[in-house]
Design a protein around this motif. Structure first.
Motif, mmCIF file in Angstrom:
data_model
loop_
_atom_site.group_PDB
_atom_site.id
_atom_site.type_symbol
_atom_site.label_atom_id
_atom_site.label_comp_id
_atom_site.label_asym_id
_atom_site.label_seq_id
_atom_site.Cartn_x
_atom_site.Cartn_y
_atom_site.Cartn_z
ATOM 1 N N PRO A 24 9.057 -23.612 -6.827
ATOM 2 C CA PRO A 24 10.303 -22.249 -7.261
ATOM 3 C C PRO A 24 9.391 -21.283 -6.873
ATOM 4 C CG PRO A 24 8.623 -23.797 -8.459
ATOM 5 C CD PRO A 24 8.570 -24.276 -6.976
ATOM 6 N N HIS A 25 8.518 -20.543 -6.387
ATOM 7 C CA HIS A 25 8.201 -19.733 -6.206
ATOM 8 C C HIS A 25 8.859 -18.309 -5.422
ATOM 9 C CE1 HIS A 25 4.784 -19.445 -8.593
ATOM 10 N NE2 HIS A 25 4.399 -20.787 -8.682
ATOM 11 N N MET A 26 9.311 -18.999 -4.547
ATOM 12 C CA MET A 26 10.688 -19.132 -3.260
ATOM 13 C C MET A 26 11.568 -18.795 -3.859
ATOM 14 S SD MET A 26 10.499 -17.628 -0.574
ATOM 15 C CE MET A 26 9.367 -18.368 0.418
ATOM 16 N N HIS A 27 12.139 -19.511 -4.823
ATOM 17 C CA HIS A 27 13.632 -19.029 -5.365
ATOM 18 C C HIS A 27 14.152 -17.814 -6.574
ATOM 19 C CE1 HIS A 27 17.400 -20.003 -7.824
ATOM 20 N NE2 HIS A 27 15.689 -19.407 -8.653
ATOM 21 N N LEU A 28 12.158 -18.002 -6.982
ATOM 22 C CA LEU A 28 12.380 -16.344 -7.082
ATOM 23 C C LEU A 28 12.093 -15.720 -7.002
ATOM 24 C CD1 LEU A 28 11.876 -15.487 -10.653
ATOM 25 C CD2 LEU A 28 9.154 -15.923 -10.529
ATOM 26 N N PHE A 29 11.562 -15.282 -5.758
ATOM 27 C CA PHE A 29 11.187 -14.216 -4.057
ATOM 28 C C PHE A 29 12.412 -14.113 -4.041
ATOM 29 C CE2 PHE A 29 10.706 -13.399 -0.192
ATOM 30 C CZ PHE A 29 10.434 -12.125 -0.065
ATOM 31 N N LEU A 30 13.309 -14.886 -4.234
ATOM 32 C CA LEU A 30 14.706 -14.473 -3.277
ATOM 33 C C LEU A 30 15.689 -14.138 -4.098
ATOM 34 C CD1 LEU A 30 15.397 -18.335 -1.051
ATOM 35 C CD2 LEU A 30 14.725 -15.335 -0.463
ATOM 36 N N HIS A 31 15.908 -14.824 -5.629
ATOM 37 C CA HIS A 31 16.491 -14.183 -6.521
ATOM 38 C C HIS A 31 15.917 -12.490 -6.392
ATOM 39 C CE1 HIS A 31 18.687 -13.103 -10.550
ATOM 40 N NE2 HIS A 31 17.182 -13.227 -10.797
#
Length: 65
Positions: free
Chosen positions: A5-12
């Motif tokens: 989930p942290h990667m998703h937030l970073f990409l967002h």
């Protein structure tokens, strides 16, 4: 298998920053503070119509069909 989930937030956040930067480089003619001519015309005619309805004498409730 779920992505991190942290990667998703970073990409967002990264993509949002890219979009903001791209939007700030473009000149948008409608951001000058003036509404478009089409909207101004429609609002004007709507106000004229409302004014005419308010100025017209009321119709009688016992109108014959």
């Amino acid at each position: 298998m779920h992505p991190d989930p942290h990667m998703h937030l970073f990409l967002h956040h990264t993509r949002a920053g890219e979009l903001r930067a791209e939007a700030s480089t473009h000149h948008h003619p409608r951001t000058t503070g003036r509404p478009s001519r089409g909207l101004r015309t429609r609002v004007g005619w709507t106000l004229v119509e409302v004014g005419l309805k308010l100025a017209a004498p009321p119709r009688s409730a016992s109108a014959t069909p």
